[in-house]
Scaffold this motif. Structure first.
Motif, short mmCIF file in Angstrom:
data_model
loop_
_atom_site.label_atom_id
_atom_site.label_comp_id
_atom_site.label_asym_id
_atom_site.label_seq_id
_atom_site.Cartn_x
_atom_site.Cartn_y
_atom_site.Cartn_z
N GLN A 1 5.61 0.04 -0.67
CA GLN A 1 6.53 1.01 -0.97
C GLN A 1 7.66 0.24 -1.92
O GLN A 1 8.12 -0.91 -1.51
N PRO A 2 8.06 0.93 -3.04
CA PRO A 2 8.94 0.35 -3.88
C PRO A 2 10.23 0.47 -3.11
O PRO A 2 10.56 1.33 -2.13
N TYR A 3 11.20 -0.48 -3.13
CA TYR A 3 12.40 -0.47 -2.51
C TYR A 3 13.38 0.81 -3.06
O TYR A 3 13.25 1.03 -4.26
N LYS A 4 14.29 1.45 -2.36
CA LYS A 4 14.78 2.64 -2.84
C LYS A 4 16.09 2.11 -3.94
O LYS A 4 16.28 1.32 -3.99
N VAL B 1 8.23 -5.87 -3.51
CA VAL B 1 7.97 -4.54 -2.80
C VAL B 1 8.08 -4.65 -1.31
O VAL B 1 7.87 -6.04 -0.66
N LYS B 2 8.18 -3.71 -0.75
CA LYS B 2 8.09 -3.46 0.85
C LYS B 2 6.73 -3.37 1.27
O LYS B 2 6.00 -2.36 0.76
N GLU B 3 6.03 -4.31 2.24
CA GLU B 3 4.62 -4.21 2.48
C GLU B 3 4.53 -3.81 4.06
O GLU B 3 5.11 -4.39 4.73
N ILE B 4 4.00 -2.74 4.35
CA ILE B 4 3.72 -2.27 5.67
C ILE B 4 2.49 -2.77 6.25
O ILE B 4 1.28 -2.32 6.02
#
Ligand SMILES: COc1ccc(Cn2nnc3c2[C@](C)(O)CC[C@@H]3OC(=O)NC(C)C)cc1
Ligand SMILES: [Co+2]
Length: 370
Positions: free
Chosen positions: A28-31, A360-363
């Motif tokens: 998810q991209p950072y806000k 990026v944020k990786e879940i």
């Protein structure tokens, strides 16, 4: 020819991912970042270094995540009311050890298999001799970990076999997804807790005609994760608070939320099963010989990873309770008793491990199940 996983799961994951490249988790991209981090040369360069450094590489945590996904896939099908918690724990641990190709402290089980039932929310796993049998009305939190080179994948889900508490399960899954979505570099832990609380409290559960609001459990939390360190020092509480501490680039976080139909508060209850060496414990001389040798066994087998009594049994320790309690008393080992809400309350949990990568944020623990 692609090697398939067996049932029960026993095929080492490196036999399936023969090129040593494991699937990237959902990103998810950072806000309000307007893609700056993805396009920034500097951030991409920093990430490239992380990919290449054997210690930092994301392949370790992604391999642990793939093991977790495959073990939980089979576990969800295997667990049935009528089974003992002990056989459930052993199914999960045998699958984890086989798939990660357990090798000393290089890779293996990340921490004890949490199998907390009903009003109990966390830190319960059966000790030897536990005869608890799973019942169809139970709400079971399955919280297990896999580590590769000390990179711990911490992920959990809730299982039910009756629809009574579906709304509770839905509330907690939604709250955890809110936590995952709102997490990011420079996000304040106190604010993130507020978003989680808001989602959780927008649900209610009707049980036999009585309506219960879903409450976040105020004294449980998510946490940052260090290398061979399940709790990295930062806590993500589940109710809004003024903690100005920020999430930082490079952090690994266990984003976990717990909902309850009871008080929304846990207390320590029942026999302890979970323990862990305290990271920078004072080096006090240990007088009790049995405690000295138990500590050596703990250091050899677990290092600073959490362990439980069944894991001591498994490595050949016996009659260790006096020595273990001595190590706890001396502040060398921390005990983590089961954490339970009031009798009659029902609790649920969902948990993901996320990486705050430079770009990026990786879940990393995301699967097609949750
Ligand atoms: C000894 O074995 C373990 C295993 C996992 C952990 C990881 N953890 N660290 N803290 C917690 C956890 C759990 C197991 O995720 C459950 C929630 C719990 O939150 C909590 O207590 N928060 C207060 C500090 C506010 C710790 C020890
Ligand atoms: Co966990």
């Amino acid at each position: 020819k692609k090697v398939e996983q067996s049932d029960p799961p026993r095929t080492g994951i490196s036999k399936i991912f023969v090129n040593g490249v494991y699937p990237e988790g959902e990103t998810q991209p950072y806000k309000d970042d307007n893609a700056w981090r993805i396009t920034s040369e500097e951030k991409r360069h920093m990430e490239k270094i992380a990919m290449e450094d054997p210690e930092l590489t994301y392949q370790n945590i992604r391999r642990a995540a793939e093991v977790h996904r495959q073990v939980r896939h089979y576990t969800r099908k295997y667990i049935r009311p009528g089974m003992s918690l002990t056989e459930i724990a052993e199914y999960i641990e045998n699958g984890t050890r086989a798939l990660v190709e357990e090798n000393g402290l290089e890779c293996g089980v990340g921490f004890p298999t949490g199998l907390s039932l009903n009003n109990c929310a966390a830190h319960f796993t059966p000790n030897a001799g536990d005869t608890t049998i799973l019942k169809s009305g139970d709400v079971l939190k399955v919280d297990f970990g896999v580590h590769v080179k000390g990179r711990i994948l911490d992920s959990a889900f809730t299982l039910t076999w009756e629809p009574t508490y579906d709304k509770l399960v839905e509330a907690v899954k939604a709250a955890t997804d809110t936590g995952v979505k709102e997490a990011g570099i420079d996000v304040r832990l106190g604010d993130l807790a507020g978003y989680i609380q808001e989602t959780m409290e927008s649900y209610e559960v009707e049980v036999n005609g009585k309506v219960f609001p879903v409450k976040p459990i105020e004294n449980l939390s998510g946490h940052s994760i260090g290398v061979y360190q399940i709790h990295g020092g930062k806590s993500v509480l589940l109710v809004k608070n003024g903690d100005q501490t920020k999430m930082e680039e490079g952090d690994y976080f266990a984003i976990e939320t717990f909902g309850s139909t009871g008080r929304g508060r846990v207390v320590e209850s029942g026999d302890c099963s979970h323990y862990a060496k305290i990271i920078n414990a004072p080096r006090v001389p240990i007088r009790l010989t049995s405690a000295k040798s138990l500590l050596k066994s703990i250091t050899t087998n677990f290092g600073t990873l959490p362990f439980c009594r069944r894991y001591l049994d498994r490595v050949g320790e016996s009659k260790y309770l006096l020595a273990l309690n001595h190590l706890v008393q001396q502040g060398i080992v921390q005990d983590y008793p089961p954490l339970c809400d009031a009798l009659g309350a029902m609790t649920a949990q969902f948990e993901h491990t996320i990486l705050l990568r430079p770009t990026v944020k990786e879940i990393v623990s995301r699967g097609d199940d949750y």
